[in-house]
Design a protein around this motif. Structure first.
Motif, short mmCIF file in Angstrom:
data_model
loop_
_atom_site.label_atom_id
_atom_site.label_comp_id
_atom_site.label_asym_id
_atom_site.label_seq_id
_atom_site.Cartn_x
_atom_site.Cartn_y
_atom_site.Cartn_z
N UNK A 47 0.84 -1.20 0.00
CA UNK A 47 0.00 0.00 0.00
C UNK A 47 0.88 1.26 0.00
N UNK A 48 1.88 1.28 0.87
CA UNK A 48 2.79 2.43 0.92
C UNK A 48 3.56 2.58 -0.39
N UNK A 49 4.04 1.44 -0.93
CA UNK A 49 4.81 1.50 -2.17
C UNK A 49 3.92 1.97 -3.33
N UNK A 50 2.66 1.56 -3.33
CA UNK A 50 1.73 2.01 -4.37
C UNK A 50 1.55 3.53 -4.31
N UNK A 51 1.52 4.09 -3.09
CA UNK A 51 1.41 5.54 -2.97
C UNK A 51 2.63 6.25 -3.51
N UNK A 57 3.56 -22.85 2.64
CA UNK A 57 3.69 -21.47 3.09
C UNK A 57 2.91 -20.59 2.13
N UNK A 58 2.17 -19.63 2.66
CA UNK A 58 1.45 -18.67 1.83
C UNK A 58 2.25 -17.39 1.77
N UNK A 59 2.61 -16.97 0.56
CA UNK A 59 3.47 -15.80 0.34
C UNK A 59 2.67 -14.74 -0.40
N UNK A 60 2.64 -13.49 0.11
CA UNK A 60 1.86 -12.46 -0.56
C UNK A 60 2.43 -12.08 -1.92
N UNK A 61 1.55 -11.85 -2.87
CA UNK A 61 1.93 -11.38 -4.20
C UNK A 61 1.93 -9.86 -4.18
N UNK A 62 3.02 -9.30 -3.63
CA UNK A 62 3.08 -7.86 -3.43
C UNK A 62 3.05 -7.07 -4.73
N UNK A 63 3.52 -7.66 -5.84
CA UNK A 63 3.46 -6.96 -7.12
C UNK A 63 2.00 -6.67 -7.51
N UNK A 64 1.14 -7.68 -7.35
CA UNK A 64 -0.28 -7.52 -7.65
C UNK A 64 -0.94 -6.56 -6.65
N UNK A 65 -0.63 -6.71 -5.37
CA UNK A 65 -1.24 -5.86 -4.34
C UNK A 65 -0.85 -4.40 -4.53
N UNK A 66 0.40 -4.15 -4.95
CA UNK A 66 0.82 -2.78 -5.22
C UNK A 66 0.01 -2.19 -6.37
N UNK A 67 -0.08 -2.91 -7.47
CA UNK A 67 -0.81 -2.39 -8.63
C UNK A 67 -2.27 -2.13 -8.29
N UNK A 122 -3.48 -1.16 -5.57
CA UNK A 122 -3.60 -0.02 -4.67
C UNK A 122 -3.10 1.28 -5.27
N UNK A 123 -2.78 1.28 -6.57
CA UNK A 123 -2.38 2.54 -7.20
C UNK A 123 -3.53 3.55 -7.12
N UNK A 124 -3.21 4.83 -6.92
CA UNK A 124 -4.26 5.86 -6.94
C UNK A 124 -5.01 5.84 -8.27
#
Length: 326
Positions: free
Chosen positions: A151-155, A192-202, A204-206
């Motif tokens: 979320x922060x990186x998307x901002x 193990x469940x690993x978050x897909x931060x690339x997808x989560x970032x996109x 959460x883009x404004x």
């Protein structure tokens, strides 16, 4: 954002037409491109546009020979190719890439790749190339973001995009990033469940302004270097399965040594673990899910090896992303 590997091409082949219509592969030429890649792509992607980035191979080999040959071969096989120019690449590679503009049936133009910090100067760079922005697909590569709060990186990225993208009529604008683990070395045995931060970032883009397309590196880490043979010989038998916002990472054992288990037995066990999960499936007609179900439920069916599971894992990933895109 894929590697010039036969498994990626085979995974694309197993997608239905409506899903292939929403994908534009950007292939990165590796150290030793397999001889079967072009023929696989000719079957999987005939008449469909793809992009080819040879900067990594150029740095490894010191020349553009592999890139040039693959570009020409794909075009001759009926796959229209667009060259990728990188703002930070060595001048020799970019000269070789721009020489291929419009020469493979893909029409005019190129893809221009930059980092977020290079984005403010992208329009001026395109002007130096004597290329109209309307003929350029702009790709902003944000790097490996597994350790960042999405979320922060998307901002942060969204602020740069809003300040730099409007006002330039790019043919398309895409944000690429990666978060897939390089291997299973840091994970414990089992699931193990690993978050897909690339997808989560996109996600959460404004919102607002020009549409920003999504790109990731599939199920793979962005590192293009080939693991040594010894590393592969000692690797665990493991799978990574894409679900909403996460990967399900199942780490098995080695096939050799006192605790080793046969590869086929492990892959069949992984398939059974997956089909028992509540988040398995959910994509009607998904070839990968059908294959996993068959392996889990039919002992007479081959459980496959590493190449087959690359195809399965990648196909599931592609199908899920396309299904979840707006």
């Amino acid at each position: 954002m894929l590697k010039t590997k036969s498994g990626e091409a085979a995974a694309l082949l197993q997608l239905p037409t409506n899903q292939r219509d929403r994908i534009a592969p950007v292939f990165h030429v590796g150290e030793r491109p397999p001889a079967t890649f072009v023929s696989r792509m000719a079957t999987a992607w005939s008449g469909r546009r793809c992009f080819l980035d040879g900067a990594f191979n150029y740095n490894v080999t010191g020349g553009s020979g592999d890139f040039d040959r693959m570009f020409r071969s794909l075009g001759a096989a009926g796959v229209p190719v667009v060259p990728v120019i990188e703002v930070g690449a060595v001048a020799g590679y970019n000269r070789a890439a721009i020489a291929h503009v419009g020469r493979s049936g893909a029409g005019p133009g190129l893809m221009l790749k930059c980092t977020p910090s290079q984005l403010p100067g992208a329009a001026a760079y395109a002007q130096q190339l004597n290329q109209a922005p309307t003929n350029i697909d702009l790709l902003i590569d944000a790097g490996h973001i597994a350790e960042f709060d999405p979320v922060s990186f998307a901002g942060y990225v969204g602020h740069i995009l809003q300040a730099s993208v409007p006002g330039t009529p790019w043919r398309s604008v895409t944000l690429a990033s990666s978060s897939a683990p390089k291997d299973f070395g840091q994970l414990g045995p089992g699931t193990t469940v690993v978050p897909r931060n690339d997808w989560l970032c996109w996600r959460n883009l404004p919102q607002g302004g020009a549409p920003i397309d999504f790109a990731d590196f599939g199920i793979s880490h962005r590192d293009l270097t080939e693991p040594p043979g010894m590393a592969m010989a000692g690797a665990t038998v493991s799978v990574r399965y894409a679900i909403d916002d996460n990967w399900v990472m199942i780490k098995g054992r080695r096939t050799t040594g006192a605790s080793g288990l046969p590869m086929g037995d492990q892959y069949r066990g992984h398939a059974r673990t997956l089909v028992r999960r509540a988040d398995f499936g959910g994509l009607p007609g998904c070839w990968a899910d059908q294959r996993i179900t068959t392996i889990a439920n039919n002992p007479g069916t081959s459980a496959g090896g590493r190449p087959q599971w690359v195809e399965i894992n990648a196909n599931r990933h592609f199908a899920l992303i396309v299904d979840r895109l707006p």
